[in-house]
Design an enzyme around this catalytic site. Structure first.
Site, PDB file in Angstrom:
ATOM      1  N   HIS A 109       0.867  -1.180   0.000  1.00 58.88           N
ATOM      2  CA  HIS A 109       0.000   0.000   0.000  1.00 58.88           C
ATOM      3  C   HIS A 109       0.904   1.229   0.000  1.00 58.88           C
ATOM      4  O   HIS A 109       2.029   1.175   0.494  1.00 58.88           O
ATOM      5  CB  HIS A 109      -0.828  -0.065   1.296  1.00 58.88           C
ATOM      6  CG  HIS A 109      -1.857   1.009   1.439  1.00 58.88           C
ATOM      7  ND1 HIS A 109      -1.553   2.267   1.890  1.00 58.88           N
ATOM      8  CD2 HIS A 109      -3.196   1.008   1.224  1.00 58.88           C
ATOM      9  CE1 HIS A 109      -2.662   2.990   1.939  1.00 58.88           C
ATOM     10  NE2 HIS A 109      -3.670   2.248   1.548  1.00 58.88           N
ATOM     11  N   GLN A 189      -4.477  -5.206   6.923  1.00 59.49           N
ATOM     12  CA  GLN A 189      -5.498  -6.104   6.362  1.00 59.49           C
ATOM     13  C   GLN A 189      -5.447  -7.502   6.970  1.00 59.49           C
ATOM     14  O   GLN A 189      -6.198  -8.377   6.548  1.00 59.49           O
ATOM     15  CB  GLN A 189      -5.327  -6.201   4.838  1.00 59.49           C
ATOM     16  CG  GLN A 189      -5.486  -4.884   4.104  1.00 59.49           C
ATOM     17  CD  GLN A 189      -6.910  -4.321   4.190  1.00 59.49           C
ATOM     18  OE1 GLN A 189      -7.851  -4.996   4.610  1.00 59.49           O
ATOM     19  NE2 GLN A 189      -7.054  -3.074   3.788  1.00 59.49           N
ATOM     20  N   LYS A 212     -10.369  -0.653  10.825  1.00 60.45           N
ATOM     21  CA  LYS A 212     -10.546  -1.861  10.013  1.00 60.45           C
ATOM     22  C   LYS A 212     -10.861  -3.082  10.886  1.00 60.45           C
ATOM     23  O   LYS A 212     -11.191  -4.138  10.370  1.00 60.45           O
ATOM     24  CB  LYS A 212      -9.291  -2.128   9.171  1.00 60.45           C
ATOM     25  CG  LYS A 212      -9.022  -1.028   8.125  1.00 60.45           C
ATOM     26  CD  LYS A 212      -7.956  -1.456   7.173  1.00 60.45           C
ATOM     27  CE  LYS A 212      -7.238  -0.321   6.480  1.00 60.45           C
ATOM     28  NZ  LYS A 212      -8.034   0.354   5.458  1.00 60.45           N
ATOM     29  N   CYS A 350      -4.980   2.636  -3.503  1.00 57.51           N
ATOM     30  CA  CYS A 350      -3.739   3.164  -2.895  1.00 57.51           C
ATOM     31  C   CYS A 350      -2.598   2.154  -3.041  1.00 57.51           C
ATOM     32  O   CYS A 350      -1.776   1.990  -2.130  1.00 57.51           O
ATOM     33  CB  CYS A 350      -3.927   3.532  -1.423  1.00 57.51           C
ATOM     34  SG  CYS A 350      -5.209   4.743  -1.162  1.00 57.51           S
TER      35      CYS A 350
END
Ligand code: C6P
Length: 392
Positions: A109, A189, A212, A350
């Protein structure tokens, strides 16, 4: 979050961008602001003591959640981006010199590219990039080849946000440590989907974002091994990060406070603590199994639609399905899906170098969370069939 969007029931498949918040987190935020609002680490009055206790309790919840050895290894920051910038600015500026190298991967990212690029530019150092194969998997032999006596740090995603690939981070750390190279893992993530144990991974730094993992926005975590954090200079100056100040000299507070200058995001921290309570109560490993089953279901169903090409087909994958459709721009697909109440992300996510690697300007990305269902996937698939009808 049951609601109608454009007259259709919302199907939220943009969880990699940010996840929805469980009631317990919303209740905590409301309770904090209505009954406990006060600054931390400052007052001797009741509310301040209570806020400080909840703030530090949340630090302990994070410690247990990622199995860090000590609470002082948990630094609260704004999110993954700030965590990485902190390490680049503090550890990086202290340790990287002209001619040195920082190793990242081709699936990072922008948050795990740009801070290192800025550091390398400032220092005259070199950014080395580990390539990936056509499935979106890291080439481990290439990684090993790039680790040299010039390498000062490895910074690598645990899970790619654009492809869903899961990197073998334990092995990545082991290989770097053989040459005494520290490793930062971008866990933005990974943490929402699987149990992360920083002691088992043995990484030096681990970064993730609260929003997240079902927590509030504006709060995140930098885990750092105590020995590393202690040796690093402060990232920002201000209140709370000092132990004494005169005009001649400032001495810094102990870790983690040395890295938490200014009034922190108190509500965010306490809210993140509740999100962790939530994840602990529902058992993350069961949620993970549910997501894996959904991922397989979604991958099978989407890949059967004619004209669709999946981008990112790693053997080890997390809850992300990225794809392109022949002859259509992802934004047009996203707009039609939105008319059906389906939220996906379209664009470069991104991660522009990932798009370049696969020769596409953008993808459509459906990203799953533990509350998604087979019905959500069915809705996506029928939305995609509508897309084919509209564009013939
Ligand atoms: N990815 C996505 O839609 P922040 O913005 O600091 O909370 O997280 C940055 C970040 C860092 N690393 C990875 C792997 C990420 O996925 C993200 C955020 C979102 O994919 C927003 S761009």
């Amino acid at each position: 979050m049951k609601q109608k969007i454009r007259g259709k029931p919302l199907v939220y498949l943009d969880n990699a961008a940010t996840s929805q918040k469980p009631q317990i987190v919303l209740d905590t935020l409301l309770r904090y602001y209505t009954a406990q609002n006060s600054n931390v680490h400052r007052g001797v009055h009741f509310l301040s003591e209570q806020a400080t206790k909840e703030y530090e309790d949340a630090r302990n919840k994070v410690r247990r959640f990622i199995n860090a050895a000590e609470e002082r290894e948990i630094v609260f920051v704004r999110g993954t981006t700030e965590a990485i910038n902190l390490v680049a600015d503090s550890y990086g500026r202290q340790n990287v010199r002209a001619g040195d190298e920082v190793v990242i991967s081709a699936m990072e990212h922008h948050s795990n590219i740009v801070p290192w690029q800025m550091l390398c530019q400032e220092k005259g150092a070199v950014l080395r990039v580990v390539p990936i194969n056509d499935a979106g998997e890291l080439l481990l032999e290439e990684y090993e080849r790039l680790l040299t006596p010039k390498t000062r740090l490895v910074a690598m995603a645990h899970v790619s946000n654009a492809l869903g690939s899961i990197n073998p981070v334990r092995r990545i750390v082991e290989l770097a440590h053989r040459q005494n190279i520290p490793v930062l893992i971008d866990g933005a993530q990974a943490v929402p989907h699987a149990r992360v144990d920083v002691r088992d991974l043995n990484c030096d730094f681990y970064a993730f974002s609260g929003h997240k993992v079902f927590g509030p926005t504006g709060i995140g975590v930098l885990y750092g091994k105590a020995t590393r954090l202690e040796a690093m200079p402060p990232y920002q100056g201000g209140g709370d990060m000092i132990s004494s100040v005169t005009f001649e000299k400032t001495t810094y507070n102990k870790i983690p406070y040395k890295f938490e200058a200014g009034t922190p995001n108190i509500a965010g921290v306490i809210g993140l603590g509740s999100a962790i309570d939530y994840l602990t109560s529902i058992r993350l490993d069961a949620a993970s199994a549910h997501e894996n089953e959904l991922l397989e279901y979604a991958t099978n169903a989407i890949s059967q639609i004619s004209g669709i090409r999946l981008v990112g087909t790693a053997r080890e994958k997390s809850a992300i399905v990225s794809f392109v459709v022949d002859g259509l721009h992802p934004h047009d697909i996203g707009t039609i899906l939105d008319q059906e109440g389906i939220a996906v992300r379209t664009g470069h996510h991104c991660a522009q170098p990932v798009m370049d690697r696969f020769g596409v300007p953008a993808t459509v990305r459906a990203s799953l969370a533990l509350y998604n269902t087979r019905e959500d996937i069915d809705a996506l698939v029928s939305g995609l069939r509508k897309v084919s009808e509209v564009f013939g």
